[in-house]
Design an enzyme around this catalytic site. Sequence first.
Site, PDB file in Angstrom:
ATOM      1  N   GLU A  80      34.783  35.096  54.725  1.00 49.28           N
ATOM      2  CA  GLU A  80      34.545  33.697  54.397  1.00 49.28           C
ATOM      3  C   GLU A  80      34.962  32.793  55.558  1.00 49.28           C
ATOM      4  O   GLU A  80      35.064  31.583  55.402  1.00 49.28           O
ATOM      5  CB  GLU A  80      35.256  33.290  53.113  1.00 49.28           C
ATOM      6  CG  GLU A  80      36.756  33.383  53.115  1.00 49.28           C
ATOM      7  CD  GLU A  80      37.337  32.915  51.787  1.00 49.28           C
ATOM      8  OE1 GLU A  80      37.867  31.797  51.759  1.00 49.28           O
ATOM      9  OE2 GLU A  80      37.269  33.666  50.801  1.00 49.28           O
ATOM     10  N   CYS A 112      36.946  36.675  48.613  1.00 50.83           N
ATOM     11  CA  CYS A 112      37.744  37.814  49.071  1.00 50.83           C
ATOM     12  C   CYS A 112      37.156  39.181  48.738  1.00 50.83           C
ATOM     13  O   CYS A 112      37.770  40.195  49.065  1.00 50.83           O
ATOM     14  CB  CYS A 112      39.151  37.720  48.477  1.00 50.83           C
ATOM     15  SG  CYS A 112      40.059  36.258  49.009  1.00 50.83           S
ATOM     16  N   HIS A 234      43.319  43.621  44.587  1.00 49.11           N
ATOM     17  CA  HIS A 234      43.292  42.501  45.519  1.00 49.11           C
ATOM     18  C   HIS A 234      44.651  41.805  45.513  1.00 49.11           C
ATOM     19  O   HIS A 234      45.272  41.618  44.467  1.00 49.11           O
ATOM     20  CB  HIS A 234      42.193  41.511  45.139  1.00 49.11           C
ATOM     21  CG  HIS A 234      42.243  40.250  45.938  1.00 49.11           C
ATOM     22  ND1 HIS A 234      42.200  40.237  47.324  1.00 49.11           N
ATOM     23  CD2 HIS A 234      42.366  38.950  45.565  1.00 49.11           C
ATOM     24  CE1 HIS A 234      42.279  38.995  47.754  1.00 49.11           C
ATOM     25  NE2 HIS A 234      42.384  38.188  46.713  1.00 49.11           N
TER      26      HIS A 234
END
Length: 345
Positions: A80, A112, A234
């Site tokens: 990103e 992400c 994550h």
Amino acid sequence: MPAGIVSYGVYIPRYRIRAEEIARVWGEREDMAKSLNVIQKSVPDIDEDAVTIAVEASRNAVRRASIDPARIGAIYAGSESHPYAVKPTGTIVGEAIGVNHELTAADFEFACKAGTAAVQACIGLVSSELIDLGLAIGADTSQGAPGDALEYTAAAGGAAFIIGREDLAAEIEGFYSFTTDTPDFWRREGMAYPEHGGRFTGEPGYFKHVTSAARGLLEKMKTSPEDYDYAVFHQPNGKFPARVAKRLGFSRDQTEPGLVVPWIGNTYSGSSLIGLAATLDVAKPGERIFLASFGSGAGSDAFSIRVKDAIDDIRDRAPKVRDYFEDVVHLDYAVYTKHKGKLRL
């Protein structure tokens, strides 16, 4: 023939800033560092960006298994923080590592989880035998506005995975994705820093999507947390992955090897993939890894992975994740702002 990981590589800049240094400048948030369980975060050098990080991670992946770059038929770079709004990262990476120009390449963007989306795309092309090898990358120099909670965690780093059908270091047994339109985090074109909807960040964002994807995969694979030796989630901070692991029934022993966020921060598209790489650095043949990414906006990709014998042959041929925890250089806040380009004329 099943698809899987033929090789992998990571790169994390050597520069760090301690969370307590950020808290010193923004004293009204001095408790933020402790609450997020992030000791320090990685900071790019002045001449580093998502492309240079992706190149270094990819070179390490090629080196680790002595891959001929000409065999790579696809490059998908997830980030990103692509340095160009119109100019692909993937083509620069391909040229830098010496791929054959008979290549499909594209940049992915899904907060992400763009890196794990790139892995899925490579699995599809490899499994259908349209290409020999695919290169999936997650790399970021993530942004956080000065004084914002994101500034304590937004870091720099990346991972690259070479996906193929033969000589597998780890087989990807299956994957499952869960996606909704949940506006928990966004950055419009031209905005220097992202914004986030605080009340959407936790339950309706991260926890709903990660648990839904994880439970969907467990049901699909007819497995339970006890069937896995490791679990990677994550890592936006140090507390979210620990909480979601407990909610799903995974133990701290399963998540500890891949939990790297306290020492490098949240590398966004590289976050879950660096955690996977850290786990592959120590996993033994026959062991299984559960992986679940998360991308704001929002979605999660969950994977079931079984480590193969070839891991022992390639593991030590390139830097491991924790090698990048050594010989670091700590910056004060003033130099950090220079590295991150936060001072604008």
